[in-house]
Design an enzyme around this catalytic site. Structure first.
Site, mmCIF file in Angstrom:
data_model
loop_
_atom_site.group_PDB
_atom_site.id
_atom_site.type_symbol
_atom_site.label_atom_id
_atom_site.label_comp_id
_atom_site.label_asym_id
_atom_site.label_seq_id
_atom_site.Cartn_x
_atom_site.Cartn_y
_atom_site.Cartn_z
ATOM 1 N N PRO A 12 9.457 -4.799 0.240
ATOM 2 C CA PRO A 12 10.558 -4.674 1.191
ATOM 3 C C PRO A 12 10.065 -4.562 2.639
ATOM 4 O O PRO A 12 8.942 -4.118 2.887
ATOM 5 C CB PRO A 12 11.257 -3.375 0.772
ATOM 6 C CG PRO A 12 10.734 -3.023 -0.563
ATOM 7 C CD PRO A 12 9.416 -3.697 -0.737
ATOM 8 N N ASP B 96 -2.694 -1.789 9.666
ATOM 9 C CA ASP B 96 -2.787 -1.806 8.201
ATOM 10 C C ASP B 96 -3.302 -3.132 7.648
ATOM 11 O O ASP B 96 -3.493 -3.262 6.439
ATOM 12 C CB ASP B 96 -1.399 -1.545 7.582
ATOM 13 C CG ASP B 96 -0.987 -0.086 7.691
ATOM 14 O OD1 ASP B 96 -1.881 0.786 7.706
ATOM 15 O OD2 ASP B 96 0.231 0.167 7.756
ATOM 16 N N GLY C 255 4.309 -4.299 4.234
ATOM 17 C CA GLY C 255 4.711 -5.653 3.834
ATOM 18 C C GLY C 255 4.351 -6.696 4.886
ATOM 19 O O GLY C 255 3.822 -7.766 4.556
ATOM 20 N N GLY C 256 4.614 -6.406 6.149
ATOM 21 C CA GLY C 256 4.278 -7.348 7.228
ATOM 22 C C GLY C 256 2.774 -7.532 7.321
ATOM 23 O O GLY C 256 2.280 -8.651 7.525
ATOM 24 N N ALA D 265 9.963 -3.189 6.516
ATOM 25 C CA ALA D 265 10.097 -1.895 7.218
ATOM 26 C C ALA D 265 10.281 -0.747 6.226
ATOM 27 O O ALA D 265 11.156 0.095 6.370
ATOM 28 C CB ALA D 265 11.249 -1.932 8.225
ATOM 29 N N GLY E 270 7.455 1.119 4.886
ATOM 30 C CA GLY E 270 6.300 2.016 4.795
ATOM 31 C C GLY E 270 5.290 1.558 3.762
ATOM 32 O O GLY E 270 4.428 2.324 3.330
ATOM 33 N N LYS F 284 0.846 -1.205 0.000
ATOM 34 C CA LYS F 284 0.000 0.000 0.000
ATOM 35 C C LYS F 284 0.877 1.251 0.000
ATOM 36 O O LYS F 284 2.018 1.240 0.444
ATOM 37 C CB LYS F 284 -0.961 0.029 1.195
ATOM 38 C CG LYS F 284 -0.295 0.095 2.591
ATOM 39 C CD LYS F 284 0.107 1.490 3.064
ATOM 40 C CE LYS F 284 0.806 1.442 4.411
ATOM 41 N NZ LYS F 284 1.727 2.518 4.672
HETATM 42 O O1 C5P Z 1 -0.635 -1.426 14.292
HETATM 43 P P1 C5P Z 1 0.804 -1.724 14.077
HETATM 44 O O2 C5P Z 1 1.278 -2.876 14.927
HETATM 45 O O3 C5P Z 1 1.180 -1.879 12.651
HETATM 46 O O4 C5P Z 1 1.588 -0.440 14.607
HETATM 47 C C1 C5P Z 1 2.974 -0.453 14.832
HETATM 48 C C2 C5P Z 1 3.340 0.739 15.706
HETATM 49 O O5 C5P Z 1 3.159 1.959 14.994
HETATM 50 C C3 C5P Z 1 2.506 0.905 16.957
HETATM 51 O O6 C5P Z 1 3.008 0.130 18.023
HETATM 52 C C4 C5P Z 1 2.641 2.392 17.240
HETATM 53 O O7 C5P Z 1 3.865 2.688 17.865
HETATM 54 C C5 C5P Z 1 2.689 2.984 15.837
HETATM 55 N N1 C5P Z 1 1.372 3.447 15.362
HETATM 56 C C6 C5P Z 1 0.820 4.582 15.927
HETATM 57 N N2 C5P Z 1 -0.409 5.026 15.497
HETATM 58 C C7 C5P Z 1 -1.066 4.369 14.518
HETATM 59 C C8 C5P Z 1 -0.518 3.209 13.927
HETATM 60 C C9 C5P Z 1 0.705 2.775 14.371
HETATM 61 O O8 C5P Z 1 1.418 5.218 16.809
HETATM 62 N N3 C5P Z 1 -2.256 4.838 14.104
#
Ligand code: C5P
Length: 293
Positions: free
Chosen positions: A93, A135, A100-101, A95, A97, A8
């Site tokens: 790739p 995501d 991918g995970g 990490a 943005g 994305k």
């Molecule tokens: O939801 P996800 O595990 O992908 O988020 C990874 C990290 O990104 C969260 O632990 C948080 O630190 C940060 N995050 C955030 N606000 C969001 C989405 C992600 O602070 N809306």
């Protein structure tokens, strides 16, 4: 069961206040693009996962692998054993943005649902996806959507046309929490709402979309990785109609006028040697889907 899941790009990302649960309230417009990971689920006794391809050495094989977590969660919810051999063939790739995970988690949900014959409702899978990461619901959903809450609450947007992107990959990833923390160190400014992006998407107007792209995480990502600025500047000089750091970076997404402009832009950008890799992709594309055959 083979499932193809797209990366994305955030066309717009507004970051609001930090919530008590550690997440930020956001408003984002997401587009799925034609860069795919492929997740395969095969019968097995016990749960295993093999990762190959782009950045595979950076993906944990067991605990911490989102595809494994997703399979475990789905099995628990279905009241069965998580018997599956997962393979993840990565092109997205790590990490970067580009979610991918999250793509791998969404792929594992769809692949295991099909393998185990669960026939879960789409809404149920979206609920599980939201538990796995902000995501992950969008990786299931695909297309173009507005995300609110921590990004997991999706609403359809009226989007017409197809958009040609050039993705510039960096040699080292950026951690999402680090970029959000960097954002919180600076006073917040108010930025425009999603109206301009949504109007450009309704009109299928690449130039207007290019002008409206906005990401509140771009400034903090550039503070952490000043060299990314050169990629954005090069894109503008080479005729991109817009450019943005995707999500928490460090991938730079350049929007081209059309597909042939994207091919030319990608070749020129690759020649400058500013990026570890350069790829052309188009969007929107569908979310996680079983590949027939
Ligand atoms: O939801 P996800 O595990 O992908 O988020 C990874 C990290 O990104 C969260 O632990 C948080 O630190 C940060 N995050 C955030 N606000 C969001 C989405 C992600 O602070 N809306």
């Amino acid at each position: 069961m083979r499932v193809r899941v797209p990366a994305k790009i955030n066309l717009l990302l507004h970051v609001g206040p930090l919530r008590a649960d550690g997440y930020h309230e956001i408003a984002t417009v997401l587009q799925a693009v034609s860069l795919y990971d492929v997740v395969t689920a095969a019968p097995a006794s016990g749960l295993t996962c093999t990762v190959t391809g782009e950045g595979a050495d950076l993906v944990p094989a067991g605990q911490g692998n989102l595809a494994v977590t997703a399979a475990g969660l789905l099995a628990r919810r279905a009241g069965r054993r998580p018997d599956v051999a997962l393979t993840v063939e990565k092109s997205i790739p790590v990490a970067a943005g580009l979610a991918g995970g999250s793509a791998d988690a969404a792929g594992a949900l769809v692949a295991c649902d099909a393998l185990w014959g669960l026939g879960m409702e789409r809404s149920e899978l979206l609920g599980l996806a939201a538990e796995l990461g902000s995501d992950v619901p969008f990786s299931l959903h695909g297309g173009t959507a507005l995300g609110t809450g921590r990004g997991e609450r999706l609403a359809e947007v009226m989007a017409r046309g197809s958009y040609s992107w050039v993705l510039g990959f960096a040699s080292e990833g950026l951690s999402t929490p680090t970029v959000y923390r960097e954002r919180d160190r600076q006073p917040r400014s108010t930025s425009a709402g999603p109206e301009a992006v949504l109007a450009a998407l309704r009109a299928a107007d690449a130039r207007a979309l290019g002008a409206a792209l906005h990401n509140d995480l771009q400034a903090p990502a550039l503070r952490l990785r000043p060299a990314l600025r050169r990629v954005l500047d090069a894109g503008a000089e080479l005729g991109a109609v817009g450019g943005i750091v995707s999500g928490s970076g460090p991938t730079v997404a350049l929007l081209a006028r059309d597909q042939s402009a994207a091919t030319a832009l990608a070749a020129s950008l690759a020649g400058l040697g500013l990026c570890r890799g350069v790829r052309v992709a188009h969007g929107p594309v569908s979310g996680a889907r079983v590949v027939p055959g």
